[in-house]
Design a protein around this motif. Structure first.
Motif, PDB file in Angstrom:
ATOM      1  N   ARG A  15       0.683  -1.214  -0.235  1.00 60.60           N
ATOM      2  CA  ARG A  15       0.007  -0.187   0.112  1.00 60.60           C
ATOM      3  C   ARG A  15       1.000   1.131   0.103  1.00 60.60           C
ATOM      4  NH1 ARG A  15      -3.383  -1.547   5.127  1.00 60.60           N
ATOM      5  NH2 ARG A  15      -1.407  -2.096   5.809  1.00 60.60           N
ATOM      6  N   SER A  16       1.606   1.320   0.935  1.00 57.63           N
ATOM      7  CA  SER A  16       2.629   2.499   1.000  1.00 57.63           C
ATOM      8  C   SER A  16       3.420   2.870  -0.302  1.00 57.63           C
ATOM      9  CB  SER A  16       3.408   2.561   2.092  1.00 57.63           C
ATOM     10  OG  SER A  16       4.218   1.858   2.765  1.00 57.63           O
ATOM     11  N   PRO A  17       4.128   1.942  -0.857  1.00 52.27           N
ATOM     12  CA  PRO A  17       4.928   2.349  -2.223  1.00 52.27           C
ATOM     13  C   PRO A  17       3.823   2.476  -3.227  1.00 52.27           C
ATOM     14  CG  PRO A  17       5.179   0.016  -1.519  1.00 52.27           C
ATOM     15  CD  PRO A  17       4.485   0.674  -0.506  1.00 52.27           C
ATOM     16  N   THR A  18       2.601   1.798  -3.167  1.00 54.12           N
ATOM     17  CA  THR A  18       1.994   2.295  -4.156  1.00 54.12           C
ATOM     18  C   THR A  18       1.329   3.676  -4.117  1.00 54.12           C
ATOM     19  OG1 THR A  18       0.805   0.170  -4.423  1.00 54.12           O
ATOM     20  CG2 THR A  18      -0.611   1.839  -5.070  1.00 54.12           C
ATOM     21  N   ALA A  19       1.112   4.351  -2.815  1.00 50.73           N
ATOM     22  CA  ALA A  19       0.508   5.657  -2.550  1.00 50.73           C
ATOM     23  C   ALA A  19       1.809   6.665  -2.828  1.00 50.73           C
ATOM     24  CB  ALA A  19       0.271   5.750  -1.318  1.00 50.73           C
ATOM     25  N   ALA A  54       1.526  -5.871  -6.589  1.00 50.64           N
ATOM     26  CA  ALA A  54       1.347  -4.155  -6.451  1.00 50.64           C
ATOM     27  C   ALA A  54       2.202  -3.562  -7.741  1.00 50.64           C
ATOM     28  CB  ALA A  54       1.882  -3.667  -5.375  1.00 50.64           C
ATOM     29  N   THR A  55       3.451  -4.053  -7.732  1.00 50.02           N
ATOM     30  CA  THR A  55       3.933  -3.434  -9.235  1.00 50.02           C
ATOM     31  C   THR A  55       3.494  -3.563 -10.495  1.00 50.02           C
ATOM     32  OG1 THR A  55       6.190  -3.639  -7.663  1.00 50.02           O
ATOM     33  CG2 THR A  55       6.489  -3.487 -10.271  1.00 50.02           C
ATOM     34  N   VAL A 133      -7.056  -1.235  -3.926  1.00 50.10           N
ATOM     35  CA  VAL A 133      -6.094  -0.153  -3.241  1.00 50.10           C
ATOM     36  C   VAL A 133      -5.674   0.933  -4.374  1.00 50.10           C
ATOM     37  CG1 VAL A 133      -3.540  -0.104  -2.571  1.00 50.10           C
ATOM     38  CG2 VAL A 133      -5.057  -1.997  -1.938  1.00 50.10           C
ATOM     39  N   LEU A 134      -5.624   0.503  -5.411  1.00 48.31           N
ATOM     40  CA  LEU A 134      -4.919   1.753  -6.425  1.00 48.31           C
ATOM     41  C   LEU A 134      -6.336   2.818  -6.647  1.00 48.31           C
ATOM     42  CD1 LEU A 134      -2.946   0.037  -9.158  1.00 48.31           C
ATOM     43  CD2 LEU A 134      -2.630   2.243  -8.066  1.00 48.31           C
TER      44      LEU A 134
END
Length: 150
Positions: A15-19, A54-55, A133-134
């Motif tokens: 989540r935090s790297p996505t943000a 996530a990536t 999440v995105l």
């Protein structure tokens, strides 16, 4: 003036790297000066890249997370950043316990900036839902950048 923001989740691989990636691109496109980083309240994944799921989901929407590496929140973050944004209430509570005495950096939920009725970004690590999440992060990023631009 550049706003320094730290995004925080549990392991700093979903989540935090996505943000961080979403806000980085949106801020660049909008010309909003920011310095961004992300971290986890736990240290299990320190040095690892974001989760491949996530990536992949981020890349499908044009966000690049490939340069990021997980790290753990440290006391110095409470002085280095203007704002710390947690993905959920559990991490928000952990951040408040980690807060060094005498620091006043605001610690809030990322979704405080979203139009969504949700208040937490769900952890997709075990259950999936990287697309949700995105969606939530993009919504919050727009609100966050509007507020910073004011």
């Amino acid at each position: 003036m550049t706003t320094r923001i730290l995004f925080v989740c549990l392991g700093n691989i979903c989540r935090s790297p996505t943000a961080q990636g979403v806000v980085a691109r949106m801020a660049a496109e909008a010309g909003v000066p920011v310095e961004l980083d992300s971290a986890g309240t736990g240290g299990w994944h320190v040095g690892e890249p974001p989760d491949a799921r996530a990536t992949g989901e981020a890349a499908a929407r044009g966000y690049d997370l490939s340069a990021q590496r997980a790290r753990q929140v440290r006391a110095a973050d409470f002085k280095a950043f203007d704002l710390i944004l947690a993905m959920d209430r559990s991490n928000l509570a952990t951040l408040e316990r980690l807060r060094p005495p005498g620091t006043a950096t605001p610690v809030r939920l990322l979704l405080d900036y979203a139009d969504s009725s949700r208040d937490e970004v769900p952890d997709p690590y075990y259950e999936g839902g990287f697309d949700l999440v995105l969606d939530l992060v993009e919504d919050a990023a727009r609100g966050l950048l509007r507020e910073i631009a004011r």
